[in-house]
Design a protein around this motif. Structure first.
Motif, PDB file in Angstrom:
ATOM      1  N   ALA A  58       0.853  -1.195   0.000  1.00 27.61           N
ATOM      2  CA  ALA A  58       0.000   0.000   0.000  1.00 27.61           C
ATOM      3  C   ALA A  58       0.882   1.236   0.000  1.00 27.61           C
ATOM      4  O   ALA A  58       1.976   1.249   0.581  1.00 27.61           O
ATOM      5  CB  ALA A  58      -0.905   0.011   1.224  1.00 27.61           C
ATOM      6  N   ARG A  59       0.389   2.286  -0.648  1.00 27.98           N
ATOM      7  CA  ARG A  59       1.077   3.566  -0.660  1.00 27.98           C
ATOM      8  C   ARG A  59       0.066   4.656  -0.345  1.00 27.98           C
ATOM      9  O   ARG A  59      -1.069   4.631  -0.843  1.00 27.98           O
ATOM     10  CB  ARG A  59       1.704   3.852  -2.020  1.00 27.98           C
ATOM     11  CG  ARG A  59       2.805   2.887  -2.424  1.00 27.98           C
ATOM     12  CD  ARG A  59       4.022   3.049  -1.538  1.00 27.98           C
ATOM     13  NE  ARG A  59       5.131   2.244  -1.982  1.00 27.98           N
ATOM     14  CZ  ARG A  59       5.523   1.117  -1.420  1.00 27.98           C
ATOM     15  NH1 ARG A  59       4.852   0.635  -0.392  1.00 27.98           N
ATOM     16  NH2 ARG A  59       6.556   0.456  -1.863  1.00 27.98           N
ATOM     17  N   VAL A  60       0.492   5.604   0.487  1.00 27.51           N
ATOM     18  CA  VAL A  60      -0.297   6.797   0.751  1.00 27.51           C
ATOM     19  C   VAL A  60       0.589   7.982   0.371  1.00 27.51           C
ATOM     20  O   VAL A  60       1.685   8.141   0.917  1.00 27.51           O
ATOM     21  CB  VAL A  60      -0.738   6.897   2.226  1.00 27.51           C
ATOM     22  CG1 VAL A  60      -1.476   8.206   2.473  1.00 27.51           C
ATOM     23  CG2 VAL A  60      -1.625   5.719   2.598  1.00 27.51           C
ATOM     24  N   LEU A  61       0.133   8.766  -0.595  1.00 24.13           N
ATOM     25  CA  LEU A  61       0.874   9.937  -1.040  1.00 24.13           C
ATOM     26  C   LEU A  61       0.438  11.132  -0.213  1.00 24.13           C
ATOM     27  O   LEU A  61      -0.752  11.327   0.036  1.00 24.13           O
ATOM     28  CB  LEU A  61       0.627  10.182  -2.527  1.00 24.13           C
ATOM     29  CG  LEU A  61       1.008   9.005  -3.445  1.00 24.13           C
ATOM     30  CD1 LEU A  61       0.638   9.326  -4.884  1.00 24.13           C
ATOM     31  CD2 LEU A  61       2.479   8.671  -3.339  1.00 24.13           C
ATOM     32  N   PHE A  62       1.417  11.934   0.229  1.00 25.38           N
ATOM     33  CA  PHE A  62       1.115  13.072   1.090  1.00 25.38           C
ATOM     34  C   PHE A  62       2.078  14.225   0.820  1.00 25.38           C
ATOM     35  O   PHE A  62       3.080  14.063   0.130  1.00 25.38           O
ATOM     36  CB  PHE A  62       1.176  12.669   2.570  1.00 25.38           C
ATOM     37  CG  PHE A  62       2.567  12.409   3.094  1.00 25.38           C
ATOM     38  CD1 PHE A  62       3.267  13.406   3.752  1.00 25.38           C
ATOM     39  CD2 PHE A  62       3.169  11.173   2.953  1.00 25.38           C
ATOM     40  CE1 PHE A  62       4.546  13.181   4.250  1.00 25.38           C
ATOM     41  CE2 PHE A  62       4.436  10.930   3.440  1.00 25.38           C
ATOM     42  CZ  PHE A  62       5.131  11.937   4.089  1.00 25.38           C
ATOM     43  N   GLN A  80       5.746  -2.266 -10.062  1.00 28.34           N
ATOM     44  CA  GLN A  80       6.901  -1.695  -9.373  1.00 28.34           C
ATOM     45  C   GLN A  80       6.892  -0.163  -9.456  1.00 28.34           C
ATOM     46  O   GLN A  80       7.194   0.512  -8.494  1.00 28.34           O
ATOM     47  CB  GLN A  80       8.191  -2.240  -9.974  1.00 28.34           C
ATOM     48  CG  GLN A  80       9.414  -1.829  -9.189  1.00 28.34           C
ATOM     49  CD  GLN A  80      10.656  -2.569  -9.625  1.00 28.34           C
ATOM     50  OE1 GLN A  80      10.622  -3.376 -10.547  1.00 28.34           O
ATOM     51  NE2 GLN A  80      11.753  -2.296  -8.963  1.00 28.34           N
ATOM     52  N   LYS A  81       6.508   0.362 -10.595  1.00 30.17           N
ATOM     53  CA  LYS A  81       6.465   1.804 -10.786  1.00 30.17           C
ATOM     54  C   LYS A  81       5.110   2.356 -10.315  1.00 30.17           C
ATOM     55  O   LYS A  81       4.074   1.746 -10.536  1.00 30.17           O
ATOM     56  CB  LYS A  81       6.668   2.122 -12.269  1.00 30.17           C
ATOM     57  CG  LYS A  81       6.836   3.583 -12.566  1.00 30.17           C
ATOM     58  CD  LYS A  81       7.222   3.809 -14.010  1.00 30.17           C
ATOM     59  CE  LYS A  81       7.359   5.292 -14.237  1.00 30.17           C
ATOM     60  NZ  LYS A  81       7.746   5.595 -15.599  1.00 30.17           N
ATOM     61  N   ASP A  86      -2.216   7.702 -10.395  1.00 35.27           N
ATOM     62  CA  ASP A  86      -2.174   7.919  -8.951  1.00 35.27           C
ATOM     63  C   ASP A  86      -1.339   9.153  -8.608  1.00 35.27           C
ATOM     64  O   ASP A  86      -1.719   9.949  -7.748  1.00 35.27           O
ATOM     65  CB  ASP A  86      -1.625   6.680  -8.236  1.00 35.27           C
ATOM     66  CG  ASP A  86      -2.581   5.500  -8.335  1.00 35.27           C
ATOM     67  OD1 ASP A  86      -3.754   5.663  -7.978  1.00 35.27           O
ATOM     68  OD2 ASP A  86      -2.144   4.422  -8.773  1.00 35.27           O
ATOM     69  N   LEU A  87      -0.210   9.320  -9.284  1.00 41.01           N
ATOM     70  CA  LEU A  87       0.612  10.520  -9.074  1.00 41.01           C
ATOM     71  C   LEU A  87      -0.145  11.779  -9.487  1.00 41.01           C
ATOM     72  O   LEU A  87      -0.112  12.794  -8.785  1.00 41.01           O
ATOM     73  CB  LEU A  87       1.921  10.411  -9.862  1.00 41.01           C
ATOM     74  CG  LEU A  87       2.944   9.423  -9.316  1.00 41.01           C
ATOM     75  CD1 LEU A  87       4.059   9.206 -10.321  1.00 41.01           C
ATOM     76  CD2 LEU A  87       3.492   9.891  -7.985  1.00 41.01           C
TER      77      LEU A  87
END
Length: 98
Positions: A58-62, A80-81, A86-87
Motif C-alpha cells: 500500500a502507498r499513501v501519497l502526502f 513496481q512503478k 495515482d501521481l
C-alpha cells in the motif's frame, strides 16, 4: 477526504497497518526510508510505504502543507512503478491546497 474513504474500504487488518505507518510518519517527521520516500519527479510529494500480508503493498501519497501532513491519495500498488494516474491525482489535490 479521499484517503479516509479509501482506508475505510479496506479490511480492518490492512487499515490498522497503514494507519500505524501514517502515525509513525506524522509523529516521527522527518523520517526516511524504509517508511517514507520523496517522489523525486514530483516536488513536495512524499509516500508512506506499507507492506501488507500476502505480499500486497500500500502507498499513501502526502505533502507537508503549513506544517501539517496532508494525505492526498492512497492505493494498493500492483506494479513496481507508481502509476501515473495515482501521481496525477495526488498532484492535483496538492495544487488545490495552495
Amino acid at each position: 477526504m479521499p484517503v479516509r474513504d479509501w482506508l475505510l474500504s479496506l479490511p480492518e487488518n490492512e487499515r490498522k497497518a497503514i494507519g500505524d505507518d501514517i502515525r509513525t510518519a506524522e509523529f516521527g517527521w522527518p523520517i526516511g526510508m524504509p517508511l517514507c520516500r520523496p517522489m523525486k519527479s514530483h516536488k513536495g510529494l512524499w509516500e508512506v510505504r506499507t507492506n501488507l500480508a500476502g505480499g500486497k503493498i500500500a502507498r499513501v501519497l502526502f505533502c507537508d502543507h503549513e506544517g501539517e501532513m496532508i494525505l492526498l491519495h492512497g492505493f494498493i500498488k500492483k506494479t513496481q512503478k507508481t502509476p501515473k494516474a495515482d501521481l496525477d491525482a495526488a498532484m492535483k489535490r496538492m495544487r488545490g491546497l495552495k
